[in-house]
Design a protein around this motif. Structure first.
Motif, PDB file in Angstrom:
ATOM      1  N   GLN A   1       0.807  -1.222   0.000  1.00  0.00           N
ATOM      2  CA  GLN A   1       0.000   0.000   0.000  1.00  0.00           C
ATOM      3  C   GLN A   1       0.838   1.270   0.000  1.00  0.00           C
ATOM      4  OE1 GLN A   1      -0.590  -2.608   2.156  1.00  0.00           O
ATOM      5  NE2 GLN A   1      -2.347  -3.386   0.971  1.00  0.00           N
TER       6      GLN A   1
ATOM      7  N   ARG B   1       1.388  -0.445  -8.664  1.00  0.00           N
ATOM      8  CA  ARG B   1      -0.069  -0.398  -8.515  1.00  0.00           C
ATOM      9  C   ARG B   1      -0.710   0.526  -9.539  1.00  0.00           C
ATOM     10  NH1 ARG B   1      -1.965   0.678  -2.545  1.00  0.00           N
ATOM     11  NH2 ARG B   1      -3.883  -0.176  -3.424  1.00  0.00           N
ATOM     12  N   ASN B   2       0.012   1.569  -9.951  1.00  0.00           N
ATOM     13  CA  ASN B   2      -0.546   2.538 -10.888  1.00  0.00           C
ATOM     14  C   ASN B   2      -0.113   2.292 -12.327  1.00  0.00           C
ATOM     15  OD1 ASN B   2      -1.692   3.934  -8.668  1.00  0.00           O
ATOM     16  ND2 ASN B   2       0.250   5.014  -8.330  1.00  0.00           N
TER      17      ASN B   2
ATOM     18  N   LYS C   1       0.600  -3.481 -15.671  1.00  0.00           N
ATOM     19  CA  LYS C   1      -0.545  -3.903 -16.494  1.00  0.00           C
ATOM     20  C   LYS C   1      -1.463  -4.844 -15.726  1.00  0.00           C
ATOM     21  CE  LYS C   1      -2.328  -3.756 -20.725  1.00  0.00           C
ATOM     22  NZ  LYS C   1      -2.776  -2.491 -21.341  1.00  0.00           N
ATOM     23  N   SER C   2      -0.900  -5.693 -14.893  1.00  0.00           N
ATOM     24  CA  SER C   2      -1.700  -6.692 -14.159  1.00  0.00           C
ATOM     25  C   SER C   2      -1.802  -6.372 -12.678  1.00  0.00           C
ATOM     26  CB  SER C   2      -1.084  -8.085 -14.348  1.00  0.00           C
ATOM     27  OG  SER C   2      -0.970  -8.420 -15.706  1.00  0.00           O
ATOM     28  N   SER C   3      -1.574  -5.122 -12.305  1.00  0.00           N
ATOM     29  CA  SER C   3      -1.558  -4.770 -10.886  1.00  0.00           C
ATOM     30  C   SER C   3      -2.900  -5.032 -10.222  1.00  0.00           C
ATOM     31  CB  SER C   3      -1.167  -3.301 -10.715  1.00  0.00           C
ATOM     32  OG  SER C   3      -2.086  -2.450 -11.391  1.00  0.00           O
ATOM     33  N   LYS C   4      -3.987  -4.785 -10.928  1.00  0.00           N
ATOM     34  CA  LYS C   4      -5.315  -5.016 -10.342  1.00  0.00           C
ATOM     35  C   LYS C   4      -5.539  -6.509 -10.107  1.00  0.00           C
ATOM     36  CE  LYS C   4     -10.210  -3.953 -10.931  1.00  0.00           C
ATOM     37  NZ  LYS C   4     -11.241  -3.320 -11.813  1.00  0.00           N
ATOM     38  N   LEU C   5      -5.130  -7.342 -11.074  1.00  0.00           N
ATOM     39  CA  LEU C   5      -5.260  -8.789 -10.898  1.00  0.00           C
ATOM     40  C   LEU C   5      -4.429  -9.267  -9.709  1.00  0.00           C
ATOM     41  CD1 LEU C   5      -4.998  -9.997 -14.617  1.00  0.00           C
ATOM     42  CD2 LEU C   5      -7.054  -9.963 -13.192  1.00  0.00           C
TER      43      LEU C   5
ATOM     44  N   ASP D   1      -3.431  -7.480  -7.139  1.00  0.00           N
ATOM     45  CA  ASP D   1      -3.986  -6.939  -5.902  1.00  0.00           C
ATOM     46  C   ASP D   1      -5.208  -7.738  -5.456  1.00  0.00           C
ATOM     47  OD1 ASP D   1      -4.340  -5.361  -3.733  1.00  0.00           O
ATOM     48  OD2 ASP D   1      -4.998  -3.584  -4.803  1.00  0.00           O
ATOM     49  N   GLU D   2      -6.101  -8.011  -6.394  1.00  0.00           N
ATOM     50  CA  GLU D   2      -7.314  -8.764  -6.059  1.00  0.00           C
ATOM     51  C   GLU D   2      -6.987 -10.195  -5.641  1.00  0.00           C
ATOM     52  OE1 GLU D   2      -9.605  -8.448  -9.586  1.00  0.00           O
ATOM     53  OE2 GLU D   2     -10.398  -6.448  -9.119  1.00  0.00           O
TER      54      GLU D   2
ATOM     55  N   TYR E   1      -2.489 -14.617  -9.303  1.00  0.00           N
ATOM     56  CA  TYR E   1      -3.602 -14.544 -10.244  1.00  0.00           C
ATOM     57  C   TYR E   1      -3.380 -15.561 -11.359  1.00  0.00           C
ATOM     58  CZ  TYR E   1      -0.722 -11.723 -13.481  1.00  0.00           C
ATOM     59  OH  TYR E   1       0.245 -11.272 -14.342  1.00  0.00           O
TER      60      TYR E   1
END
Length: 802
Positions: free
Chosen positions: A148, A155-156, A159-163, A165-166, A171
């Motif tokens: 965080q 994170r910003n 390309k796969s930061s959201k995957l 993170d989730e 992933y």
């Protein structure tokens, strides 16, 4: 709490809040079900039809830099502009180290927004719609207090930061075809806290990460499962899942582990960083870096046979760059002029026998095939290419036929060459080589060994294969602990034994050090001299030195003992390992042999061992060895019966001690780098056990036993003033040389003399007799010394008889 117990607890923390956890507890995946769907369902022959095949790309270690003009960013841009459009893969995976995160001097590490912006813009503007997956490497998490953290720019910009993170670090995605389903899993193995370099080389998987991997990998409904991470397993500490699964259990369920990180190492050690795990029938394949080598990998799955080729950009065609950061003000990439790589050839049938997976691939498909199959990636049209086929260096008579399609939507540059595999079913290894010549006369070549009996061919990767196969992380941990314990045993056992001899009042005949000296003297005068006499002599000499160390230099021994105990139990130093920490002391931590301890008792159980073994060897072990070397003086080792003068030991000579002082300065310089890495002299050097150890070491070097000061002081003294040989009472050759008889005195010991004492000090005959020594300390010649010695020994012998 022991380190082993703590590490198990740290890596086994279950997270029952995960959505999948309860389901996995109720329906655990059976470990015994190992047969992959692709192996069960394989049917049909590999012929001249463009069916049952797809391919993808792996890239690693881009190291996009705002400071480095060669390699780095420019290689990545040329790959996007000149190679990727020609290959047009199903998808692309970048296995970490997207950015360099090092300053111009390549020492201080930090996250630079410009580097991340170049990566993001390059992918968005140059990937040409390619499905793109990425993950973090150790450089991408330099100087991060947590996921965080504000400066966690992945994170910003990733390309796969959201995957990621989730999925909390894990992933996956699937590729579903009419001929099968394929599972791809990516895992972030970076530490929870990312220290600045150099303490950010190893990765690890906590129990939470292992739990998520179990849920992604254990199902066997896939033809193949592929795992991606930045760290090779040799540089990773994997934990254990809540259900008890270890990483080797997961390997039973995936076919290939793809990674990066090691950059071909150095001196040719990493040319073949690939290994096969027989127990799990899986492969681990490290790909070279894009940064320096412009390397990338194409992987094809053809009728569930997995093939790959590692390719490098034609670096010679890449001119020097003028824009290190190739961005306009509106974040548009300034693209370099295109280069023109040679054709890339990837043979998919027959499969390279070095990388077969007998239980996970339908290897019998090759024996049933009617055609050699291959992919050719070129910017030229298929009809413009000239293809030659050689089997065992003999020209193959059948021509290559293009059977694929070339377009943006459905690109499949597949070729087929007729053959009869029965011709090669002779239990021998054969070699297939295909050469493709483009109109610009550039040639692409791919050669593979193959067999028709499904037997494996050794990879023969040399040191690189061993490095990937072994566990360097476990090795350096073992060596660090072993080094401390071995040094403690080496100096402690002699101390205990010497104290035992004193308590038991062992006489001179049974004194172990005297016995060893007698063996040395016998070899000196030619008694018991065999073919290995010189080796035996050196062995005895070092045994004597080790036994003599705690007696001859008690204060130095105590210092070494305290230092080693401190290095095992106390923090080595305190430093700001994460300078970007916003809160007070958020980035401050203690360096222990066992790991890094941050505020609030947060442990990072890696990245100490490599540094520790280096420091233990070169900052501690070398100097302890030097002190032990000085414990036995030259005159003790030279038998009087040889009639030769003793020579000054190398370790006592002025020139050698000058070299030791230069070495000491080098080691202090090495420790001073900590101040550069972690924010200044205070506290990294002030509260540093090794710094205080080195200060004590230099004092000993200067004024200790036969120290530098004494050696310089006595440098110009005449040789006659030095003792020419001290008789050992239990050595007949020594005593006979001075005209006496061997004397046994229960109260006399040969070792009470102090080497390097002032030659001007005169001891009386009575003092010499009580010490059992004859010391030529008055500067007289050898004849007068011999005469005095004879009288002293005879008087002593007469007293004994009385």
């Amino acid at each position: 709490m022991s380190y082993t117990h703590w590490l198990q607890q740290n890596l086994r923390v279950a997270n029952k809040d995960d959505n999948w956890y309860e389901k996995e507890q109720q329906n655990p995946t059976p470990v015994a079900e190992l047969e992959h769907a692709g192996y069960r369902n394989s049917t049909g022959r590999m012929a001249d039809q463009p069916d049952k095949i797809f391919y993808f790309i792996q890239v690693s270690d881009l190291h996009i830099s705002k400071f480095q003009p060669q390699g780095h960013t420019i290689h990545f841009l040329h790959f996007l502009q000149s190679a990727l459009p020609v290959i047009n893969p199903e998808f692309l995976v970048v296995t970490g180290d997207l950015i360099d995160a090092k300053d111009e001097t390549r020492t201080v590490s930090a996250q630079y927004p410009q580097e991340w912006q170049v990566y993001k813009s390059a992918v968005e503007q140059g990937a040409n719609g390619t499905t793109w997956y990425d993950m973090r490497g150790n450089h991408d998490c330099f100087d991060l207090v947590s996921w965080q953290a504000e400066n966690n720019l992945y994170r910003n910009f990733g390309k796969s930061s959201k995957l990621l993170d989730e999925g909390k670090g894990v992933y996956s995605w699937e590729v579903s075809k009419t001929f099968g389903n394929y599972n791809f899993v990516a895992v972030d193995s970076c530490p929870r806290k990312g220290p600045s370099r150099p303490f950010n080389f190893f990765g690890y998987l906590t129990t939470n990460s292992m739990n998520r991997l179990v849920s992604k990998i254990m199902p066997t409904a896939f033809n193949h499962t592929f795992l991606f991470s930045h760290y090779p397993t040799t540089t990773m500490f994997p934990g254990v899942s809540s259900e008890g699964y270890r990483f080797k259990d997961l390997a039973d369920h995936f076919s290939i582990y793809f990674c990066g990180h090691l950059h071909k190492l150095a001196a040719g050690l990493g040319e073949v960083l690939k290994s096969y795990r027989r127990e799990s029938d899986s492969l681990e394949l490290e790909v070279a870096d894009m940064k320096d080598h412009g390397a990338y990998r194409i992987v094809a799955v053809d009728h569930d046979l997995i093939s790959f080729v590692d390719v490098e950009l034609p670096i010679a065609q890449i001119p020097p760059v003028s824009n290190i950061v190739p961005l306009t003000k509106d974040n548009k990439i300034i693209w370099p002029d295109k280069i023109h790589p040679a054709p890339v050839v990837l043979i998919t049938n027959p499969k390279d026998s070095r990388y077969t997976l007998p239980t996970k691939e339908p290897l019998h498909e090759s024996r049933l095939s009617t055609h050699i199959r291959l992919l050719i990636f070129s910017e030229f049209a298929p009809e413009a290419l000239k293809i030659q086929t050689f089997v065992d260096e003999k020209h193959h008579p059948y021509p290559a036929k293009f059977i694929g399609t070339i377009n943006q939507e459905n690109n499949m540059p597949l070729w087929a060459i007729m053959w009869d595999p029965i011709d090669f079913d002779d239990f021998e290894t054969h070699y297939l080589r295909i050469e493709v010549t483009a109109p610009d006369n550039q040639v692409g070549i791919h050669q593979v060994p193959f067999r028709m009996d499904n037997m494996r061919v050794k990879i023969q990767g040399g040191a690189g294969e061993w490095i990937i196969w072994a566990s360097i992380s476990s090795l350096v941990r073992f060596l660090s602990i072993f080094a401390v314990i071995a040094m403690l045993i080496t100096i402690t056992v002699p101390k205990v034994y010497n104290d035992y001899e004193k308590n038991q009042q062992v006489d001179i005949r049974h004194n172990l050090r005297n016995k060893i000296l007698l063996l040395i003297h016998e070899i000196e005068v030619g008694i018991n001299r065999g073919i290995y006499a010189d080796i035996q002599k050196h062995f005895y000499v070092w045994m004597h030195r080790i036994l003599q160390f705690p007696e001859e230099q008690p204060y130095v021994w105590s210092l070494c003992f305290i230092c080693l105990l401190s290095l095992m139990t106390l923090p080595w130093f305190r430093a700001e390992f994460i300078p970007s920490g916003k809160e007070q002391n958020e980035g401050m931590g203690f360096f222990y042999l066992w790991g890094l301890l941050f505020e609030k008792h947060q442990w990072v159980p890696v990245d100490t061992w490599m540094y520790a073994i280096f420091q233990l060897t070169f900052n501690v072990g070398i100097f302890i060895l030097f002190f032990i070397w000085k414990s036995t003086s030259a005159y003790q080792l030279k038998c009087k019966g040889t009639g030769q003068q003793h020579a000054t030991l190398v370790c006592d000579r002025v020139w050698f001690q000058v070299l030791v002082l230069i070495y000491w300065v080098w080691r202090v310089q090495g420790l001073s780098d900590l101040a550069t890495f972690y924010g200044g002299i205070y506290p990294a050097l002030v509260f540093n056990l090794l710094i205080w150890w080195l200060i004590a070491v230099v004092v000993i070097i200067l004024i200790g036993k036969n120290g530098f000061y004494e050696s310089v002081k006595n440098y110009h003294k005449k040789q006659q003033s030095e003792p020419v040989g001290i008789p050992l009472e239990i050595c007949p050759s020594c005593v006979g040389a001075v005209g006496g008889e061997p004397i046994i005195d229960d109260n006399s010991h040969f070792f009470v003399s102090t080497a390097g004492q002032d030659e001007e000090q005169h001891l009386s005959i009575q003092q010499e007799e009580s010490r059992g020594l004859l010391f030529d300390g008055d500067g007289s010649d050898s004849s007068s010394s011999a005469s005095n010695s004879t009288r002293a020994f005879r008087r002593n012998a007469s007293n004994k008889r009385d």
